[in-house]
Design a protein around this motif. Structure first.
Motif, PDB file in Angstrom:
ATOM      1  N   SER A   1    -102.978 -56.832 -89.188  1.00 55.08           N
ATOM      2  CA  SER A   1    -103.219 -55.396 -89.077  1.00 55.08           C
ATOM      3  C   SER A   1    -104.036 -54.909 -90.279  1.00 55.08           C
ATOM      4  O   SER A   1    -104.183 -55.616 -91.282  1.00 55.08           O
ATOM      5  CB  SER A   1    -101.894 -54.645 -89.006  1.00 55.08           C
ATOM      6  N   LYS A   2    -104.536 -53.690 -90.177  1.00 53.93           N
ATOM      7  CA  LYS A   2    -105.254 -53.093 -91.305  1.00 53.93           C
ATOM      8  C   LYS A   2    -104.348 -53.038 -92.537  1.00 53.93           C
ATOM      9  O   LYS A   2    -104.795 -53.280 -93.662  1.00 53.93           O
ATOM     10  CB  LYS A   2    -105.730 -51.686 -90.941  1.00 53.93           C
ATOM     11  N   ARG A   3    -103.089 -52.708 -92.313  1.00 56.63           N
ATOM     12  CA  ARG A   3    -102.140 -52.607 -93.429  1.00 56.63           C
ATOM     13  C   ARG A   3    -102.005 -53.941 -94.143  1.00 56.63           C
ATOM     14  O   ARG A   3    -102.009 -54.010 -95.384  1.00 56.63           O
ATOM     15  CB  ARG A   3    -100.778 -52.143 -92.898  1.00 56.63           C
ATOM     16  N   GLU A   4    -101.903 -55.032 -93.384  1.00 58.55           N
ATOM     17  CA  GLU A   4    -101.763 -56.359 -93.981  1.00 58.55           C
ATOM     18  C   GLU A   4    -103.039 -56.781 -94.697  1.00 58.55           C
ATOM     19  O   GLU A   4    -102.990 -57.391 -95.772  1.00 58.55           O
ATOM     20  CB  GLU A   4    -101.389 -57.369 -92.909  1.00 58.55           C
ATOM     21  N   LEU A   5    -104.181 -56.465 -94.109  1.00 57.09           N
ATOM     22  CA  LEU A   5    -105.450 -56.818 -94.750  1.00 57.09           C
ATOM     23  C   LEU A   5    -105.646 -56.027 -96.038  1.00 57.09           C
ATOM     24  O   LEU A   5    -106.145 -56.568 -97.034  1.00 57.09           O
ATOM     25  CB  LEU A   5    -106.607 -56.558 -93.785  1.00 57.09           C
TER      26      LEU A   5
END
Length: 318
Positions: free
Chosen positions: A24-28
């Protein structure tokens, strides 16, 4: 700044290639230092979207996947981003070099040159131009002057719906069209877009020179099936006037309209400075005849003559 961006793109590419599941964007954002330093969510989102588009421009195949919770994730599968060994002989390499020359005066010049460099790095043999010195006065080129070409080309590649203002040849003002673009085709020196018109619920063909303003991308998936490339070319040819099913009689000023003369099935020379030509009559002929202005007079059939007059009146009002 350029080094920082290159490092950020490399880190993002490695993250997407190294994961076995969509991130996800959060993980990236938590995995890449440059994203952690972004001031707020809006700045990060803008940076991430630009980086993702840049990587796709460089050829990285990035998949977008939605999980069961509705969260969007991204990954780049290794098998989708691995090229087979390049095995081209000298003649095939020369053909690719000639094809790249077609785009040297267009917006794709850089992409064509970069593609050749990548192929040569992968083992494609260096080949001389088989036409060099033989036809130096004639070079293969496809002119591209329309500003709409590049955004539409990218939209066709990425399968993104678009919105643009389009002025038909017999209309005084443009109107907004919502289109799912399929492919761009060049016919008689003009570029055409074939696609699915959402408002009309049917396939349509648009001449790029009649698109006004900017082409805007829209989110969402295609609602209509994309036909194969051969069918698309047949569609463009038919809409642009290739599908002729009868004949038209026109008067053409002597010494003018050589493209029309090349298409004529019969030519009768007149003694008053005008010649009579019989030419195939299909969809789009009226738009083509208008381009020759006062050098062409339509004798018949009556519906073609009326269409040409309507187009000329629309041009005069614009």
């Amino acid at each position: 700044m350029a080094i920082a961006k290159a490092e950020r793109l490399m880190n993002l590419a490695l993250c997407l290639l190294g994961t076995r599941r969509p991130l996800s964007k959060r993980e990236l954002r938590g995995s890449i230092e440059a994203y952690l330093e972004a001031g707020n969510d809006e700045s990060f989102n803008r940076m991430f979207e630009r980086d993702k588009d840049d990587l796709r421009e460089l050829g990285l195949v990035i998949e977008t996947v939605e999980n069961l919770e509705g969260e969007i994730g991204y990954l780049a599968r290794r098998d989708s981003n691995r090229l087979p060994p390049v095995s081209l002989d000298a003649e095939e390499a020369a053909a690719l070099g000639l094809a790249a020359k077609v785009w040297q005066q267009a917006r794709l010049a850089g992409a064509a040159s970069g593609a050749l460099q990548k192929l040569r790095a992968g083992g494609m043999p260096e080949a001389g131009d088989p036409y060099e010195g033989q036809h130096s006065a004639i070079e293969p080129r496809i002119p591209v002057h329309e500003a709409a070409f590049e955004p539409l080309m990218l939209a066709c590649r990425d399968r993104r719906p678009v919105v643009f203002d389009y002025r038909k040849s017999n209309a005084a003002r443009p109107e907004t069209r919502q289109v799912e673009p399929w492919a761009l085709e060049c016919w008689r020196g003009h570029w055409y877009l074939a696609g699915y018109d959402r408002d009309r619920g049917a396939e349509r063909v648009f001449r790029l020179s009649r698109i006004t303003g900017k082409v805007r991308s829209r989110a969402g998936k295609y609602s209509a099936e994309v036909p194969d490339v051969v069918t698309v070319r047949e569609t463009v040819a038919g809409w642009a006037g290739e599908g002729a099913d009868r004949s038209a009689l026109i008067r053409l000023r002597s010494g003018a309209g050589y493209p029309l003369r090349a298409k004529a099935t019969a030519v009768r020379e007149g003694g008053d400075g005008w010649d009579e030509l019989e030419i195939p009559y299909g969809h789009g002929l009226d738009a083509w005849l208008v381009e020759f202005g006062p050098d062409v007079v339509v004798v018949g059939p009556a519906d073609l003559r009326a269409d040409v007059v309507d187009r000329l009146r629309a041009v005069a009002k614009a």
